[in-house]
Each structure stands twice: as structure tokens, then as C-alpha cells.
Enzyme design. Structure first.
Site: not given
Lengths: 260, 68
Positions: A101, A162, A188-189, A210-211
């Protein structure tokens, strides 16, 4: 026919890709990843602690390579050179592993990607034989250019890394998906399950997060919720949603046979 | 005496010659999954035992950690 996610010549049952950062410990990391059903997991490349805790367990002990496909990332890199160096180290670290990535950040405050450096790094990495999944802005022209360079997947942001703000520009994502001949994954997001479902309903091939899992109050439960959301969103996309109308004057129950 | 900058920190080794494999052993990293870059060039694992380190070399020793 089975509906699989195909990336760089390999098929995956799960369309959810997950990060391995921000967990309490490796046991929680493993439990959340198991609950998510993810087969591809991202890892970061960092300096080894020298002379400290020689016997300390490592992340990879908890996520053995026979069970997962690693996706080493370039998180924290701000130049094409640093990103390329990092992934060459990752390839050596992971015995010639090619799937990576690429992300090159532009600004430590927003973590918005620097697409000029990203394009440069992508060219170098593709020439060097890497299979590049690339984190990018949701600009359809850039996404197309990354495909032309030879990236194996484009991964536009839903919103900033995040942030948990969800999908801010579904229209751009739709254009990117419509134009792409390679998988498009939202990276993301994503904040909660409905964000992931919407991404899949738009026709994304997968979602990387992830987050949203790691920072949930109960990460393991959220991992399970994300798994279901991705599956539900994918099924809804394949099923084809009913058209939206302001009103239809066509009730679901028969209009005849009413009592008088 | 050989001075090496390893992951940004200068370390001294009181030896005349030092191979990458010796360094890995001295740092108690034997058997660990890691990758090493010396002066910006990757030293492959198979070359550890043949790669001699020189005074002033800059090394990066990395592993995989959790990340998104």
C-alpha cells in the site's frame, strides 16, 4: 459464480481490509481481525528497538503469514523517495512480498495525500515489480492516471485519515468507480458500519479501515459490524436498488378487494 | 574501533572487522524478522555474512509493526 475481490491475480472472499494499529495489545488486534473476517491486513514498517526487550513478541507472531496477506504501508512518508525506500525494505522483510500500500502524505495536520509525490513513487514501484495499491485523493483524473501507471488498485479516501467523517463525496467516488478497470477501494474516513455499507452500495470493490474498528468502544464488536456492513452493502449493490422517487402512488398492498 | 549510526544513534564496536551478521548477533536480533539498509542500500539476508561494515556507515534496521 462466487463473488470475490480480485487483486493482483489473487482472489479474496472478504472485501474488508483492516489495519493493525491503535489496538490495546496484540491479542485484541488478533481478535478484532478475526471478527472482521479480513484476509488482507496492513502493517507499518518502523525502526526496530535496538537492545530493548529482545524476547518481546512481535505483531507478525499474532498474524502468521499462512493466514493473512500482509499489506505493508508507507504511512508517515512525505516524499516519494521515503515511500519507495520503505517498501523496498518491506519487500526484503517479507521475503520478496510484492503487494504493497503506497501512501505519501502531504500535511501532518490533515494527513491529506500528496498526489504529486504519490504519482512519482507509483511509477518507480510499478517499474520495480511491486503490486501497488495506492491511497489517493478522490480526484477521478488522478485515479485514472494511477491506473495507467500500472497500479493494481486505487484507494481514494472517503474523508481524512482517522476522522471518521464517512463518505464526503459519493459523486466523485462514483465517477472513479465508473471509469476504473482496476479495483476501487475506499481507504480512510469510514466511521461506522453504515459508512462502509454506503461505500459498497456505490460499487466500491472493498473498504480499508483501521481507526473505525480500533477506536470503537468495543473494537471486536465493531469489527463484526463492519464485516456485516460490507457484505450487506455488496449484496445491495449486486441486487440493484429500487429507483428513488419522491412519491409513487403505487402501494405495496393490493388496491382492489377493499371492504366497502 | 568501528562507529556505526544505527537507527539514528551512534554505536561503537571495539573490533577490527564487523560483518552485518556479527552486528545482528551483537544486537541480539538473531532470528528476528527484520530488514537492513546500509547507506541507503538494502543488504539482503543472504548477504549478511559476506557484507563488511565500515566505520561511519549509516544503518536502518526495521521490522513490521501495527499500522493502518
Amino acid at each position: 459464480m462466487t463473488d470475490t475481490l480480485n487483486i493482483a491475480g489473487k482472489s479474496y472472499q472478504s472485501r474488508l481490509l483492516v489495519g493493525t494499529g491503535k489496538y490495546k495489545d496484540f491479542t485484541e488486534t488478533r481478535a478484532a481481525i478475526d471478527a472482521s473476517g479480513a484476509e488482507i491486513v496492513t502493517v507499518a514498517i518502523r525502526r526496530t528497538n535496538i537492545g530493548q526487550n529482545a524476547g518481546e513478541p512481535s505483531l507478525l507472531d499474532f498474524l502468521p503469514p499462512e493466514e493473512f496477506t500482509y499489506l505493508p504501508n508507507t504511512a508517515g512518508c512525505y516524499t516519494a523517495d521515503d515511500a519507495v525506500r520503505t517498501l523496498r525494505l518491506a519487500r526484503e522483510l517479507l521475503d520478496g512480498h510484492k503487494l504493497v500500500k503506497l501512501e505519501v502524505l502531504g500535511d501532518p495536520k490533515t494527513l491529506y495525500p500528496n498526489m504529486i509525490e504519490t504519482l512519482q513513487a507509483a511509477e518507480t514501484l510499478v517499474k520495480d515489480g511491486f503490486d501497488v495499491m495506492v491511497y489517493c485523493s478522490d480526484d477521478p483524473i488522478i485515479a485514472k492516471r494511477l491506473e495507467e501507471i500500472g497500479c493494481c488498485a486505487v484507494m481514494p479516501l472517503a474523508s481524512l485519515i482517522g476522522s471518521g467523517m464517512g463518505i464526503l463525496n459519493p459523486w466523485n467516488l462514483q465517477i472513479i468507480i465508473e471509469n476504473a478497470k482496476i479495483p476501487v477501494l475506499v481507504d480512510a474516513g469510514v466511521g461506522t458500519a453504515s459508512d462502509a455499507a454506503i461505500a459498497m452500495e456505490l460499487g466500491c470493490d472493498g473498504v480499508l479501515m483501521n481507526t473505525a474498528i480500533a477506536a470503537a468502544r468495543d473494537p471486536i464488536r465493531m469489527a463484526g459490524a463492519m464485516k456485516k456492513a460490507i457484505e450487506a452493502g455488496r449484496d445491495a449493490y449486486l441486487a440493484g436498488r429500487m429507483p428513488k422517487k419522491l412519491y409513487s402512488a403505487a402501494p405495496s398492498s393490493p388496491t382492489t378487494g377493499m371492504i366497502e | 574501533m568501528i562507529h556505526l549510526t544505527i537507527n539514528g544513534k551512534v554505536k561503537e564496536f571495539d573490533v577490527a572487522t564487523l560483518y552485518v551478521s556479527d552486528l545482528v548477533e551483537r544486537l541480539e536480533l538473531t532470528g528476528k524478522r527484520l530488514a537492513i539498509e546500509c547507506n541507503g542500500e538494502i543488504v539482503t539476508r543472504s548477504a549478511f555474512a559476506q557484507t563488511l561494515l565500515n566505520d561511519g556507515d549509516k544503518l536502518e534496521i526495521v521490522g513490521a509493526v501495527g499500522g493502518g
